[in-house]
Design an enzyme around this catalytic site. Structure first.
Site, PDB file in Angstrom:
ATOM      1  N   ASP A 197       0.762 -37.058  10.918  1.00 54.88           N
ATOM      2  CA  ASP A 197       0.248 -38.402  10.660  1.00 54.88           C
ATOM      3  C   ASP A 197      -1.243 -38.488  10.963  1.00 54.88           C
ATOM      4  OD1 ASP A 197       2.832 -39.227  10.007  1.00 54.88           O
ATOM      5  OD2 ASP A 197       3.271 -39.889  12.061  1.00 54.88           O
TER       6      ASP A 197
ATOM      7  N   TYR B 226       6.325 -29.592  18.996  1.00 53.78           N
ATOM      8  CA  TYR B 226       5.234 -30.534  19.232  1.00 53.78           C
ATOM      9  C   TYR B 226       5.058 -30.727  20.737  1.00 53.78           C
ATOM     10  CZ  TYR B 226       4.805 -32.285  14.407  1.00 53.78           C
ATOM     11  OH  TYR B 226       4.569 -32.400  13.057  1.00 53.78           O
TER      12      TYR B 226
END
Length: 327
Positions: free
Chosen positions: A58, A127
Protein backbone atom coordinates in the site's frame (compact mmCIF):
# COMPACT_ATOMS: atom_id res chain seq x y z
CA UNK A 1 11.67 -15.27 -21.61
CA UNK A 2 10.52 -14.80 -18.02
CA UNK A 3 12.83 -12.87 -15.70
CA UNK A 4 12.74 -12.78 -11.91
CA UNK A 5 13.48 -9.33 -10.49
CA UNK A 6 14.28 -8.84 -6.78
CA UNK A 7 14.26 -5.32 -5.37
CA UNK A 8 13.78 -3.11 -2.31
CA UNK A 9 12.22 0.32 -1.89
CA UNK A 10 11.44 3.12 0.52
CA UNK A 11 7.67 3.39 0.17
CA UNK A 12 7.43 6.88 1.63
CA UNK A 13 7.54 8.56 -1.78
CA UNK A 14 5.18 6.16 -3.57
CA UNK A 15 1.43 5.70 -3.80
CA UNK A 16 1.88 1.98 -3.29
CA UNK A 17 3.09 -0.67 -5.70
CA UNK A 18 0.32 -0.78 -8.29
CA UNK A 19 0.53 1.52 -11.27
CA UNK A 20 -2.01 4.38 -11.21
CA UNK A 21 -2.52 7.21 -13.70
CA UNK A 22 -0.96 10.46 -12.55
CA UNK A 23 0.55 9.01 -9.37
CA UNK A 24 4.10 7.93 -8.56
CA UNK A 25 4.12 4.19 -7.85
CA UNK A 26 6.84 1.56 -7.53
CA UNK A 27 5.52 -0.44 -10.46
CA UNK A 28 5.32 2.68 -12.60
CA UNK A 29 8.88 3.74 -11.75
CA UNK A 30 10.36 0.31 -12.47
CA UNK A 31 8.41 -0.15 -15.69
CA UNK A 32 9.47 3.32 -16.89
CA UNK A 33 13.10 2.37 -16.29
CA UNK A 34 12.59 -0.92 -18.15
CA UNK A 35 11.13 0.87 -21.15
CA UNK A 36 14.18 3.14 -21.19
CA UNK A 37 16.91 0.50 -20.96
CA UNK A 38 15.15 -1.94 -23.30
CA UNK A 39 14.28 0.84 -25.78
CA UNK A 40 10.60 -0.05 -25.93
CA UNK A 41 8.20 2.89 -26.37
CA UNK A 42 5.81 3.25 -23.44
CA UNK A 43 2.81 3.18 -25.78
CA UNK A 44 4.01 0.04 -27.62
CA UNK A 45 1.01 -2.30 -27.34
CA UNK A 46 2.89 -5.05 -29.16
CA UNK A 47 5.23 -5.70 -26.24
CA UNK A 48 3.97 -4.25 -22.98
CA UNK A 49 6.54 -4.45 -20.21
CA UNK A 50 4.25 -5.35 -17.33
CA UNK A 51 5.49 -6.54 -13.97
CA UNK A 52 3.72 -9.19 -11.88
CA UNK A 53 4.52 -8.81 -8.17
CA UNK A 54 4.55 -11.13 -5.17
CA UNK A 55 2.59 -8.72 -3.00
CA UNK A 56 1.11 -5.31 -3.72
CA UNK A 57 2.20 -2.95 -0.98
CA UNK A 58 0.00 0.00 0.00
CA UNK A 59 0.87 3.68 -0.08
CA UNK A 60 3.81 4.36 2.25
CA UNK A 61 4.66 0.69 2.90
CA UNK A 62 8.29 -0.34 2.38
CA UNK A 63 9.96 -3.46 1.02
CA UNK A 64 13.33 -4.86 2.04
CA UNK A 65 12.89 -7.69 -0.45
CA UNK A 66 10.09 -7.64 -3.02
CA UNK A 67 9.89 -10.10 -5.93
CA UNK A 68 8.33 -9.61 -9.35
CA UNK A 69 8.56 -11.17 -12.79
CA UNK A 70 8.69 -9.81 -16.32
CA UNK A 71 8.01 -11.54 -19.63
CA UNK A 72 10.19 -10.13 -22.40
CA UNK A 73 11.28 -11.22 -25.87
CA UNK A 74 14.88 -12.34 -26.23
CA UNK A 75 15.53 -9.90 -29.09
CA UNK A 76 14.21 -7.05 -26.95
CA UNK A 77 16.44 -8.12 -24.09
CA UNK A 78 19.50 -8.06 -26.35
CA UNK A 79 18.99 -4.33 -27.01
CA UNK A 80 20.38 -3.40 -23.61
CA UNK A 81 23.75 -5.10 -24.16
CA UNK A 82 25.26 -2.32 -26.27
CA UNK A 83 29.05 -2.27 -25.91
CA UNK A 84 29.08 -4.40 -22.75
CA UNK A 85 30.66 -7.80 -23.17
CA UNK A 86 28.27 -9.53 -20.77
CA UNK A 87 25.13 -11.69 -21.15
CA UNK A 88 21.92 -9.80 -21.84
CA UNK A 89 20.42 -10.47 -18.41
CA UNK A 90 23.52 -9.09 -16.68
CA UNK A 91 23.46 -6.07 -18.98
CA UNK A 92 19.83 -5.46 -18.00
CA UNK A 93 20.70 -5.73 -14.30
CA UNK A 94 23.47 -3.16 -14.62
CA UNK A 95 21.50 -0.67 -16.70
CA UNK A 96 18.32 -1.03 -14.66
CA UNK A 97 20.20 -0.54 -11.39
CA UNK A 98 21.68 2.68 -12.83
CA UNK A 99 18.35 4.02 -14.13
CA UNK A 100 16.14 3.34 -11.10
CA UNK A 101 15.44 6.24 -8.71
CA UNK A 102 17.35 6.42 -5.43
CA UNK A 103 14.43 5.11 -3.36
CA UNK A 104 14.43 1.80 -5.26
CA UNK A 105 17.35 -0.65 -4.98
CA UNK A 106 17.79 -3.58 -7.32
CA UNK A 107 18.91 -6.82 -5.65
CA UNK A 108 19.09 -9.08 -8.70
CA UNK A 109 17.77 -9.95 -12.16
CA UNK A 110 17.88 -13.55 -13.38
CA UNK A 111 16.14 -15.95 -15.71
CA UNK A 112 13.17 -17.42 -13.85
CA UNK A 113 12.91 -21.21 -13.58
CA UNK A 114 10.15 -23.00 -15.45
CA UNK A 115 6.75 -22.53 -13.84
CA UNK A 116 7.79 -19.49 -11.78
CA UNK A 117 5.08 -16.93 -11.04
CA UNK A 118 6.10 -14.17 -8.62
CA UNK A 119 2.60 -13.95 -7.17
CA UNK A 120 1.06 -17.41 -7.34
CA UNK A 121 4.18 -19.53 -6.79
CA UNK A 122 5.01 -17.87 -3.46
CA UNK A 123 4.75 -20.06 -0.37
CA UNK A 124 4.66 -17.25 2.15
CA UNK A 125 5.34 -13.57 2.77
CA UNK A 126 6.94 -12.05 5.87
CA UNK A 127 6.08 -8.56 7.07
CA UNK A 128 7.52 -6.66 10.05
CA UNK A 129 5.88 -3.64 11.72
CA UNK A 130 8.19 -1.49 13.87
CA UNK A 131 7.06 0.77 16.73
CA UNK A 132 9.03 3.16 18.95
CA UNK A 133 6.86 3.30 22.07
CA UNK A 134 7.18 5.29 25.29
CA UNK A 135 9.96 3.08 26.61
CA UNK A 136 12.50 4.73 24.32
CA UNK A 137 13.06 8.11 22.66
CA UNK A 138 12.31 8.26 18.95
CA UNK A 139 15.36 8.26 16.71
CA UNK A 140 14.72 10.83 13.94
CA UNK A 141 16.82 8.78 11.51
CA UNK A 142 14.11 6.11 11.61
CA UNK A 143 11.07 8.33 11.24
CA UNK A 144 10.44 7.01 7.74
CA UNK A 145 10.03 3.36 8.69
CA UNK A 146 9.07 3.34 12.40
CA UNK A 147 5.77 4.46 13.95
CA UNK A 148 6.07 6.53 17.15
CA UNK A 149 3.72 5.96 20.10
CA UNK A 150 3.93 7.74 23.46
CA UNK A 151 2.30 4.90 25.43
CA UNK A 152 4.37 1.96 26.64
CA UNK A 153 2.99 -1.20 25.08
CA UNK A 154 2.12 -4.38 26.96
CA UNK A 155 3.95 -6.85 24.72
CA UNK A 156 2.76 -10.06 26.48
CA UNK A 157 -0.88 -8.97 26.08
CA UNK A 158 -0.29 -8.25 22.40
CA UNK A 159 1.21 -11.70 21.97
CA UNK A 160 -1.91 -13.26 23.45
CA UNK A 161 -3.93 -11.51 20.75
CA UNK A 162 -1.47 -12.35 17.99
CA UNK A 163 -1.57 -16.04 18.93
CA UNK A 164 -5.28 -16.10 18.03
CA UNK A 165 -4.44 -15.28 14.40
CA UNK A 166 -2.24 -18.33 13.78
CA UNK A 167 -3.80 -20.94 11.51
CA UNK A 168 -6.38 -20.84 8.74
CA UNK A 169 -8.96 -18.13 9.43
CA UNK A 170 -11.32 -15.71 7.75
CA UNK A 171 -9.79 -12.29 8.42
CA UNK A 172 -12.86 -10.39 7.26
CA UNK A 173 -12.76 -8.22 10.39
CA UNK A 174 -9.33 -6.93 9.42
CA UNK A 175 -9.33 -6.84 5.63
CA UNK A 176 -11.32 -6.32 2.47
CA UNK A 177 -11.25 -8.89 -0.34
CA UNK A 178 -10.34 -8.12 -3.91
CA UNK A 179 -13.29 -8.36 -6.32
CA UNK A 180 -14.26 -12.00 -6.48
CA UNK A 181 -11.68 -12.84 -3.82
CA UNK A 182 -11.74 -13.94 -0.20
CA UNK A 183 -10.28 -12.88 3.16
CA UNK A 184 -9.39 -16.44 4.17
CA UNK A 185 -5.66 -16.70 4.84
CA UNK A 186 -3.29 -19.01 6.70
CA UNK A 187 -1.05 -17.27 9.21
CA UNK A 188 2.03 -19.36 10.05
CA UNK A 189 3.70 -17.07 12.56
CA UNK A 190 2.67 -13.94 14.43
CA UNK A 191 4.78 -12.59 17.28
CA UNK A 192 5.50 -9.32 19.06
CA UNK A 193 9.01 -8.76 20.42
CA UNK A 194 10.88 -5.90 22.01
CA UNK A 195 14.33 -5.78 20.44
CA UNK A 196 16.98 -6.10 23.16
CA UNK A 197 19.01 -2.95 23.73
CA UNK A 198 22.51 -3.70 22.50
CA UNK A 199 25.41 -1.79 21.08
CA UNK A 200 27.91 -2.23 18.28
CA UNK A 201 30.02 -4.47 20.50
CA UNK A 202 27.26 -7.01 21.09
CA UNK A 203 26.31 -5.60 24.51
CA UNK A 204 29.08 -7.41 26.46
CA UNK A 205 27.58 -6.04 29.67
CA UNK A 206 24.92 -8.74 29.35
CA UNK A 207 27.52 -11.47 29.14
CA UNK A 208 27.92 -11.45 25.38
CA UNK A 209 31.32 -11.18 23.74
CA UNK A 210 32.20 -9.04 20.77
CA UNK A 211 35.04 -9.43 18.31
CA UNK A 212 37.16 -6.50 17.20
CA UNK A 213 40.12 -6.34 14.88
CA UNK A 214 43.22 -4.43 15.86
CA UNK A 215 44.94 -2.36 13.23
CA UNK A 216 48.18 -4.06 14.22
CA UNK A 217 46.77 -7.51 13.55
CA UNK A 218 46.77 -9.31 10.27
CA UNK A 219 43.60 -8.96 8.21
CA UNK A 220 40.86 -11.34 9.29
CA UNK A 221 42.30 -12.13 12.73
CA UNK A 222 40.12 -11.00 15.64
CA UNK A 223 40.35 -10.74 19.40
CA UNK A 224 37.67 -11.00 22.05
CA UNK A 225 36.80 -7.80 23.87
CA UNK A 226 35.79 -7.84 27.54
CA UNK A 227 33.36 -5.49 29.26
CA UNK A 228 36.30 -3.46 30.59
CA UNK A 229 37.66 -3.12 27.06
CA UNK A 230 34.29 -1.80 25.89
CA UNK A 231 34.28 0.85 28.63
CA UNK A 232 37.71 2.03 27.52
CA UNK A 233 36.41 2.73 24.01
CA UNK A 234 34.70 5.81 25.45
CA UNK A 235 31.33 5.58 23.72
CA UNK A 236 28.73 3.01 22.75
CA UNK A 237 26.72 3.28 19.55
CA UNK A 238 23.42 1.35 19.83
CA UNK A 239 22.20 -0.83 16.99
CA UNK A 240 19.44 0.91 15.08
CA UNK A 241 16.54 -1.29 16.23
CA UNK A 242 17.47 -1.44 19.92
CA UNK A 243 14.35 -1.08 22.07
CA UNK A 244 11.82 -1.12 19.23
CA UNK A 245 8.64 -3.19 19.50
CA UNK A 246 8.41 -5.30 16.34
CA UNK A 247 5.56 -7.43 15.02
CA UNK A 248 6.60 -10.24 12.67
CA UNK A 249 3.85 -12.00 10.74
CA UNK A 250 4.24 -14.77 8.17
CA UNK A 251 1.35 -16.01 6.03
CA UNK A 252 0.73 -17.69 2.71
CA UNK A 253 -0.76 -14.40 1.52
CA UNK A 254 -2.40 -11.27 2.88
CA UNK A 255 -5.67 -9.55 2.05
CA UNK A 256 -5.90 -5.79 1.51
CA UNK A 257 -5.01 -3.83 4.70
CA UNK A 258 -4.86 -7.08 6.68
CA UNK A 259 -1.45 -6.63 8.33
CA UNK A 260 -1.92 -2.99 9.33
CA UNK A 261 -5.41 -3.66 10.69
CA UNK A 262 -4.16 -6.61 12.75
CA UNK A 263 -1.34 -4.43 14.08
CA UNK A 264 -3.78 -1.69 15.05
CA UNK A 265 -6.03 -4.16 16.87
CA UNK A 266 -3.07 -5.66 18.74
CA UNK A 267 -1.87 -2.16 19.68
CA UNK A 268 -5.30 -1.36 21.16
CA UNK A 269 -4.91 -4.44 23.36
CA UNK A 270 -1.33 -3.45 24.18
CA UNK A 271 -2.48 0.02 25.25
CA UNK A 272 -5.22 -1.59 27.40
CA UNK A 273 -7.91 0.20 25.42
CA UNK A 274 -9.41 -3.08 24.21
CA UNK A 275 -9.60 -6.52 25.80
CA UNK A 276 -8.38 -9.88 24.57
CA UNK A 277 -12.03 -11.00 24.46
CA UNK A 278 -12.75 -8.13 22.08
CA UNK A 279 -9.94 -9.29 19.79
CA UNK A 280 -11.17 -12.90 19.99
CA UNK A 281 -14.67 -11.79 18.98
CA UNK A 282 -13.27 -10.01 15.95
CA UNK A 283 -11.53 -13.23 14.94
CA UNK A 284 -14.67 -15.28 15.51
CA UNK A 285 -16.95 -12.90 13.58
CA UNK A 286 -15.21 -11.90 10.34
CA UNK A 287 -17.24 -8.77 9.62
CA UNK A 288 -15.60 -5.41 9.01
CA UNK A 289 -17.28 -3.00 11.43
CA UNK A 290 -14.81 -0.13 11.51
CA UNK A 291 -13.60 -0.13 15.13
CA UNK A 292 -9.99 -0.68 14.03
CA UNK A 293 -8.86 0.48 10.66
CA UNK A 294 -5.30 0.12 9.38
CA UNK A 295 -2.49 1.67 11.42
CA UNK A 296 0.00 4.12 9.86
CA UNK A 297 1.78 2.68 6.82
CA UNK A 298 5.26 3.99 7.68
CA UNK A 299 6.04 1.23 10.17
CA UNK A 300 5.39 -1.67 7.80
CA UNK A 301 8.00 -3.42 5.67
CA UNK A 302 7.75 -6.47 3.42
CA UNK A 303 10.85 -8.37 4.50
CA UNK A 304 10.84 -11.65 2.59
CA UNK A 305 9.00 -13.77 0.02
CA UNK A 306 9.61 -17.54 0.07
CA UNK A 307 9.19 -19.95 -2.86
CA UNK A 308 9.24 -23.75 -3.13
CA UNK A 309 11.99 -25.66 -4.92
CA UNK A 310 11.86 -25.25 -8.70
CA UNK A 311 10.11 -28.59 -9.19
CA UNK A 312 7.14 -27.39 -7.09
CA UNK A 313 6.59 -23.97 -8.68
CA UNK A 314 3.92 -24.99 -11.20
CA UNK A 315 1.85 -27.05 -8.75
CA UNK A 316 2.05 -24.30 -6.13
CA UNK A 317 0.76 -21.70 -8.59
CA UNK A 318 -2.13 -23.98 -9.60
CA UNK A 319 -3.18 -24.65 -6.00
CA UNK A 320 -3.04 -21.04 -4.86
CA UNK A 321 -5.25 -19.90 -7.76
CA UNK A 322 -8.08 -22.06 -6.39
CA UNK A 323 -10.60 -20.20 -4.22
CA UNK A 324 -9.93 -20.86 -0.55
CA UNK A 325 -12.34 -22.17 2.05
CA UNK A 326 -12.04 -22.90 5.77
CA UNK A 327 -12.59 -26.62 5.19
Amino acid sequence: MRLRIDLAYDGGGFHGWAKQPGLRTVQGAVEDALHTVLRVPVDDAGEPLRLVVAGRTDTGVHAAHQVCHLDVGEQTLERCVGHMEVPAVEALRRRLSHDLPDDIALHNVRVAPKGFDARFSALERTYVYRIADGARPADPRMRGFVWKLEDTLDVPAMNEAAALTIGLHDFGSFATPNPGGTTIREVKKAIWQRVPVKDMFGNPGNGEKAEIVSSSQKSGVGMEMTANDAENVGYSVPTLESGLVCFTIVADAFAHNMVRSLVNACVQVGRHRKSLDWFAQKMANPVREGSTGPIAACGLTLEHVAYPPDAGLTSRAASIRARRTLE
